[in-house]
Scaffold this active site. Structure first.
Site, short mmCIF file in Angstrom:
data_model
loop_
_atom_site.label_atom_id
_atom_site.label_comp_id
_atom_site.label_asym_id
_atom_site.label_seq_id
_atom_site.Cartn_x
_atom_site.Cartn_y
_atom_site.Cartn_z
N LYS A 23 -11.46 -8.67 -3.39
CA LYS A 23 -12.73 -7.97 -3.21
C LYS A 23 -12.65 -6.55 -3.74
O LYS A 23 -13.64 -5.95 -4.11
CB LYS A 23 -13.06 -7.87 -1.71
N LYS A 42 -3.70 -11.18 -7.45
CA LYS A 42 -4.68 -11.91 -6.64
C LYS A 42 -6.12 -11.51 -6.97
O LYS A 42 -6.38 -10.33 -7.20
CB LYS A 42 -4.39 -11.58 -5.16
N LYS A 55 0.84 -1.21 0.00
CA LYS A 55 0.00 0.00 0.00
C LYS A 55 0.86 1.25 0.00
O LYS A 55 0.57 2.21 -0.72
CB LYS A 55 -0.93 0.02 1.23
P1 TYM Z 1 -9.45 -11.34 4.00
O1 TYM Z 1 -10.81 -10.92 4.44
O2 TYM Z 1 -8.69 -10.43 3.09
O3 TYM Z 1 -9.51 -12.75 3.29
C1 TYM Z 1 -10.16 -13.85 3.91
C2 TYM Z 1 -9.47 -15.14 3.57
O4 TYM Z 1 -9.52 -15.37 2.16
C3 TYM Z 1 -8.21 -15.63 1.67
N1 TYM Z 1 -8.12 -15.08 0.29
C4 TYM Z 1 -7.73 -15.80 -0.77
N2 TYM Z 1 -7.31 -17.07 -0.90
C5 TYM Z 1 -6.98 -17.50 -2.14
N3 TYM Z 1 -7.04 -16.70 -3.24
C6 TYM Z 1 -7.45 -15.42 -3.16
N4 TYM Z 1 -7.52 -14.66 -4.24
C7 TYM Z 1 -7.81 -14.91 -1.86
N5 TYM Z 1 -8.25 -13.69 -1.44
C8 TYM Z 1 -8.42 -13.83 -0.10
C9 TYM Z 1 -7.28 -14.89 2.63
O5 TYM Z 1 -5.97 -15.40 2.60
C10 TYM Z 1 -7.98 -15.13 3.95
O6 TYM Z 1 -7.63 -16.41 4.46
N6 TYM Z 1 -6.62 -10.31 7.97
C11 TYM Z 1 -7.55 -11.26 7.43
C12 TYM Z 1 -8.74 -11.49 8.34
C13 TYM Z 1 -8.37 -11.89 9.72
C14 TYM Z 1 -7.89 -13.17 10.12
C15 TYM Z 1 -7.67 -13.06 11.52
C16 TYM Z 1 -7.63 -14.36 9.45
C17 TYM Z 1 -8.41 -11.10 10.81
N7 TYM Z 1 -8.00 -11.80 11.90
C18 TYM Z 1 -7.20 -14.16 12.27
C19 TYM Z 1 -7.17 -15.45 10.18
C20 TYM Z 1 -6.94 -15.33 11.58
C21 TYM Z 1 -8.05 -10.75 6.09
O7 TYM Z 1 -8.05 -9.58 5.83
O8 TYM Z 1 -8.55 -11.70 5.26
#
Ligand code: TYM
Length: 329
Positions: free
Chosen positions: A196, A193, A111
């Site tokens: 969203k 990637k 970022k």
């Molecule tokens: P977030 O909301 O960005 O994504 C949620 C989960 O989806 C996976 N992911 C993907 N996997 C494969 N290909 C993709 N294109 C793709 N896009 C997203 C992410 O790796 C994730 O597993 N910080 C985290 C949320 C969080 C969290 C936690 C996760 C907060 N506290 C504690 C695990 C444990 C996040 O922003 O994920």
């Protein structure tokens, strides 16, 4: 029984990448582990979020968790902001994290490298809160996509640091990424990637996309001019991405799909993947609509919040004691 925990931010609509990289694992493992799955809404506000949209996305995420197959009898499903100890433990861990560690986090680095303005302090310290989420419940495993692995590794480091300084307090967690689909790529830009926040809607398949439109997105996915179907992410990222999507949703191995497609063209592969995605989304959305109509969401959340709060309260009390905060008996 070992413990597993993971969460997803309710920002934007969930993508096929979120399903394949994360939710699919939650469902697969729910019988074998004590499972905690939550909605990371405290993480969502590290970037500006419209409250009405955040609320809608939060409800959608809970309904989608259930529609994807999470069983509230087996999994504790909760809302991060309703378990106030997350913010509390987050602060305590922030005070044990070095600036340099946070500066090395790739999501933050990306970022800043892009020159994005309006980066909040919350975005910078985000991995400390994530470590609190994980360490609060003594998670052994954290199923995530590749992009979150580094954050789980920081949680490990913080747990070790805290345990060394104050005595055994936290279990050391391990990230768990799927063998196929740990990173699903944009259909329009297959070296990036699927996200969203991607601007071009043709690059991303949302779980709530119209299934016919999603099929068209697969049909117009960017491939290459080599004309052979191989799993070769370096040289054929678009085709390899389609193979990963196919394999993750159909359960057929990538090798078997490649073998079947020798001598065939990209059009045929896209048609098959498009049909698989169409069927997957149609089934999922049918269940999603039933869940929304049934009104179970509030009850599921109320029970999950209560259970998570009990565990979190105990953990934070223990941490406070270690830190020398506890004066009153
Ligand atoms: P977030 O909301 O960005 O994504 C949620 C989960 O989806 C996976 N992911 C993907 N996997 C494969 N290909 C993709 N294109 C793709 N896009 C997203 C992410 O790796 C994730 O597993 N910080 C985290 C949320 C969080 C969290 C936690 C996760 C907060 N506290 C504690 C695990 C444990 C996040 O922003 O994920």
């Amino acid at each position: 029984m070992q413990t597993m925990l993971s969460g997803i931010k309710p920002t934007g609509r969930l993508t096929l990448g979120n399903y394949i990289g994360a939710i699919r694992q939650f469902v697969e493992y729910q019988d074998e582990y004590e499972m905690y799955i939550f909605i990371a809404n405290l993480h969502a506000i590290t970037v500006a979020e419209d409250p009405t949209e955040l609320k809608r996305n939060t409800k959608d995420l809970i309904a989608l968790y259930l529609a994807c197959g999470l069983d509230p009898q087996k999994v504790t499903l909760f809302l991060q902001s309703d378990v106030h100890q997350h913010a509390e433990l987050g602060w305590m861990l922030t005070c044990h994290t070095y600036m340099g560690e946070l500066q090395r986090m790739t999501q933050y680095k990306d970022k800043t490298a892009k020159g994005e303005t309006g980066i909040t302090a919350g975005l910078f310290t985000y991995p400390c809160l994530m470590a609190a989420d994980i360490l609060m419940y003594d998670a052994d495993f954290v199923p995530v996509g590749v992009d979150q692995k580094q954050h789980v590794e920081l949680a490990r480091d913080l747990a070790e640091r805290f345990n060394n300084r104050y005595g055994e307090t936290f279990r050391i967690p391990q990230p768990l990424t799927p063998k196929v689909g740990a990173k699903i790529y944009s259909l329009q830009n297959p070296t990036k990637k699927m996200s969203k926040s991607e601007a071009n809607p043709k690059g991303t398949i949302d779980l709530l996309d119209d299934p016919a439109q999603a099929r068209n997105k697969i049909k117009s996915a960017v491939t290459d001019s080599l004309g052979v179907i191989n799993y070769d992410p370096q040289n054929q990222p678009g085709v390899s991405n389609l193979l990963m999507i196919h394999s993750s949703l159909s359960g057929e191995s990538i090798d078997a799909i490649v073998e079947r497609y020798q001598g065939k063209g990209y059009g045929e592969l896209k048609k098959e993947v498009g049909d698989i995605v169409f069927d997957f989304l149609s089934d999922l959305q049918k269940r999603y609509k039933e869940i929304v109509a049934s009104g179970v969401i509030e009850e599921v959340l109320r029970e999950g919040n209560a259970k998570a709060s009990r565990i979190a309260e105990k953990k934070v009390r223990k941490v406070k004691k270690k830190l020398g905060f506890q004066i009153l008996k």
